[in-house]
Design an enzyme around this catalytic site. Structure first.
Site, PDB file in Angstrom:
ATOM      1  N   SER A 101       0.860  -1.188   0.000  1.00 12.54           N
ATOM      2  CA  SER A 101       0.000   0.000   0.000  1.00 12.54           C
ATOM      3  C   SER A 101       0.895   1.236   0.000  1.00 12.54           C
ATOM      4  O   SER A 101       1.989   1.215   0.601  1.00 12.54           O
ATOM      5  CB  SER A 101      -0.867   0.016   1.266  1.00 12.54           C
ATOM      6  OG  SER A 101      -1.472   1.289   1.411  1.00 12.54           O
ATOM      7  N   TYR A 141      -1.421  -0.074  10.132  1.00 11.08           N
ATOM      8  CA  TYR A 141      -1.680  -0.753   8.849  1.00 11.08           C
ATOM      9  C   TYR A 141      -0.447  -0.620   7.943  1.00 11.08           C
ATOM     10  O   TYR A 141       0.016  -1.592   7.349  1.00 11.08           O
ATOM     11  CB  TYR A 141      -2.925  -0.127   8.211  1.00 11.08           C
ATOM     12  CG  TYR A 141      -3.137  -0.457   6.758  1.00 11.08           C
ATOM     13  CD1 TYR A 141      -3.595  -1.711   6.364  1.00 11.08           C
ATOM     14  CD2 TYR A 141      -2.908   0.506   5.763  1.00 11.08           C
ATOM     15  CE1 TYR A 141      -3.804  -2.003   5.023  1.00 11.08           C
ATOM     16  CE2 TYR A 141      -3.126   0.227   4.432  1.00 11.08           C
ATOM     17  CZ  TYR A 141      -3.572  -1.030   4.061  1.00 11.08           C
ATOM     18  OH  TYR A 141      -3.773  -1.308   2.734  1.00 11.08           O
TER      19      TYR A 141
HETATM   20  N1  LIG Z   1      -8.582   0.232  -1.395  1.00 11.29           N
HETATM   21  C1  LIG Z   1      -7.455   0.897  -1.243  1.00 11.29           C
HETATM   22  O1  LIG Z   1      -7.440   2.143  -1.288  1.00 11.29           O
HETATM   23  C2  LIG Z   1      -6.158   0.157  -1.053  1.00 11.29           C
HETATM   24  C3  LIG Z   1      -4.956   0.891  -1.163  1.00 11.29           C
HETATM   25  C4  LIG Z   1      -3.739   0.238  -0.986  1.00 11.29           C
HETATM   26  C5  LIG Z   1      -3.730  -1.125  -0.716  1.00 11.29           C
HETATM   27  N2  LIG Z   1      -4.902  -1.823  -0.604  1.00 11.29           N
HETATM   28  C6  LIG Z   1      -4.815  -3.250  -0.339  1.00 11.29           C
HETATM   29  O2  LIG Z   1      -5.463  -3.960  -1.372  1.00 11.29           O
HETATM   30  C7  LIG Z   1      -6.013  -5.191  -0.874  1.00 11.29           C
HETATM   31  C8  LIG Z   1      -7.478  -5.290  -1.218  1.00 11.29           C
HETATM   32  O3  LIG Z   1      -8.148  -4.165  -0.712  1.00 11.29           O
HETATM   33  P1  LIG Z   1      -9.679  -3.810  -1.038  1.00 11.29           P
HETATM   34  O4  LIG Z   1      -9.762  -2.330  -1.100  1.00 11.29           O
HETATM   35  O5  LIG Z   1     -10.172  -4.631  -2.183  1.00 11.29           O
HETATM   36  O6  LIG Z   1     -10.355  -4.241   0.340  1.00 11.29           O
HETATM   37  P2  LIG Z   1     -11.286  -5.470   0.773  1.00 11.29           P
HETATM   38  O7  LIG Z   1     -11.559  -5.286   2.219  1.00 11.29           O
HETATM   39  O8  LIG Z   1     -12.460  -5.569  -0.163  1.00 11.29           O
HETATM   40  O9  LIG Z   1     -10.363  -6.732   0.530  1.00 11.29           O
HETATM   41  C9  LIG Z   1      -9.723  -7.459   1.555  1.00 11.29           C
HETATM   42  C10 LIG Z   1     -10.203  -8.883   1.474  1.00 11.29           C
HETATM   43  O10 LIG Z   1      -9.440  -9.703   2.365  1.00 11.29           O
HETATM   44  C11 LIG Z   1     -10.329 -10.642   2.934  1.00 11.29           C
HETATM   45  N3  LIG Z   1      -9.766 -11.163   4.174  1.00 11.29           N
HETATM   46  C12 LIG Z   1      -9.584 -10.504   5.345  1.00 11.29           C
HETATM   47  N4  LIG Z   1      -9.059 -11.327   6.269  1.00 11.29           N
HETATM   48  C13 LIG Z   1      -8.899 -12.543   5.668  1.00 11.29           C
HETATM   49  C14 LIG Z   1      -8.404 -13.800   6.092  1.00 11.29           C
HETATM   50  N5  LIG Z   1      -7.982 -13.985   7.359  1.00 11.29           N
HETATM   51  N6  LIG Z   1      -8.381 -14.827   5.220  1.00 11.29           N
HETATM   52  C15 LIG Z   1      -8.832 -14.650   3.955  1.00 11.29           C
HETATM   53  N7  LIG Z   1      -9.312 -13.487   3.476  1.00 11.29           N
HETATM   54  C16 LIG Z   1      -9.350 -12.438   4.330  1.00 11.29           C
HETATM   55  C17 LIG Z   1     -11.620  -9.878   3.147  1.00 11.29           C
HETATM   56  O11 LIG Z   1     -12.738 -10.748   3.295  1.00 11.29           O
HETATM   57  C18 LIG Z   1     -11.682  -9.040   1.883  1.00 11.29           C
HETATM   58  O12 LIG Z   1     -12.365  -9.723   0.845  1.00 11.29           O
HETATM   59  C19 LIG Z   1      -5.672  -5.194   0.612  1.00 11.29           C
HETATM   60  O13 LIG Z   1      -4.441  -5.880   0.797  1.00 11.29           O
HETATM   61  C20 LIG Z   1      -5.490  -3.726   0.932  1.00 11.29           C
HETATM   62  O14 LIG Z   1      -4.666  -3.554   2.073  1.00 11.29           O
HETATM   63  C21 LIG Z   1      -6.106  -1.204  -0.760  1.00 11.29           C
END
Ligand SMILES: NC(=O)c1ccc[n+]([C@@H]2O[C@H](COP(=O)([O-])OP(=O)(O)OC[C@H]3O[C@@H](n4cnc5c(N)ncnc54)[C@H](O)[C@@H]3O)[C@@H](O)[C@H]2O)c1
Length: 261
Positions: A154, A164
């Site tokens: 991230s 985080y």
């Molecule tokens: N959205 C943003 O702005 C952003 C920016 C930078 C990085 N990210 C990263 O991108 C990735 C996806 O983010 P997103 O925005 O789609 O969020 P999201 O919350 O939709 O995706 C995270 C997923 O991980 C799953 N999860 C959580 N704990 C788990 C476990 N123990 N076992 C299996 N699955 C599990 C959740 O059910 C969810 O589907 C994450 O790693 C997040 O940190 C997101």
């Protein structure tokens, strides 16, 4: 060999994407659909098994190959079942995308007073979960002569000014370490660091009028927000023959957020 656009294809490869079945419009869903479009059979893995099934069904309805698997990446037995399901269904694993994480759930945690259980739970998913998934797929990658691992970081890790961010910065360290240790086995380990992405979770975290959004507007070089699908090109580079000489790298896909003053 002259470069061909076909070097972005991954026909016949088998990919696991963790965290691909959660909230409706997620980055994992975009990754799973992108890999399937490029030719891979995709295991859509998530704690939310029902959500994973929706995404797998969507891929199959579009003519791709996919299987939904419910998994808790922080639980070694559950992760072992995931790797077995991939091998049983599609014969092995070539690509692992460690995308699952706790983000919304830990956004407000503060270092001064986080409870030890909450700290352990966050690192258990965001860091140890990626290690467990990696360890589980390595035998299959080795048997197939190589593989690709992509860890989801991230922009919030560069620099880390939240817990985080700490978990994602630690995952960066795991990325470079694994890249160094697995390179000779043709197992590439890279990372993507997205900026503020308008997944459903991203929208929850940063509404249009939040102070963080205002800060981004004042500092990001190009454009504050991206869409999940705008991350897929970077993933395909790292998972396909087009990225054959790349390992240990972070691709910042963030409109220049990492360059903020
Ligand atoms: N959205 C943003 O702005 C952003 C920016 C930078 C990085 N990210 C990263 O991108 C990735 C996806 O983010 P997103 O925005 O789609 O969020 P999201 O919350 O939709 O995706 C995270 C997923 O991980 C799953 N999860 C959580 N704990 C788990 C476990 N123990 N076992 C299996 N699955 C599990 C959740 O059910 C969810 O589907 C994450 O790693 C997040 O940190 C997101």
């Amino acid at each position: 060999m002259t470069f061909s656009i076909d070097q972005f294809r991954i026909d016949g490869k088998v990919a696991i994407v963790t965290g691909a079945g959660g909230r409706g419009n997620s980055i994992g869903r975009a990754y799973a659909r992108g890999l399937a479009n490029a030719g891979a059979a995709v295991i859509v893995a998530d704690l939310n098994a029902e959500g994973a099934k929706l995404v797998a069904d969507e891929i199959v309805a579009a003519g791709g190959k996919a299987l939904a698997v419910g998994v808790d990446i922080a639980d070694p037995a559950s992760v072992a079942r995931l790797a077995r399901a991939a091998a049983d269904s599609f014969g092995g694993i070539d690509i692992l995308v460690n995308n699952a994480a706790l983000m919304v759930e830990v956004a407000a945690a503060r270092a001064a007073d986080i409870a030890l259980d909450d700290w352990n739970r966050m690192l258990g998913v965001n860091l140890t979960g990626a290690l467990l998934c990696t360890q589980a797929v390595l035998p299959s990658m080795r048997a197939r002569g190589g593989g690709r691992i992509v860890n989801q970081l991230s922009g919030g890790a560069f620099p880390a000014v939240s817990l985080y961010g700490v978990s994602k910065l630690a995952l960066y360290g795991l990325t470079t370490t694994l890249a160094r240790q697995l390179g000779r086995e043709k197992i590439h380990v890279n990372a993507i660091a997205p900026g503020n992405t308008m997944s459903d979770a991203g929208r929850l975290l940063t509404p249009d009028d939040s102070p963080f959004t205002k800060l981004l507007e004042a500092t990001v070089a190009m454009r504050v927000r991206g869409q999940p699908d705008e991350l897929v090109g970077a993933l395909l580079l790292l998972c396909s023959p087009a990225g054959d000489w790349i390992t240990g790298q972070v691709l910042h896909v963030d409109g220049g957020w990492v360059l903020r003053p």
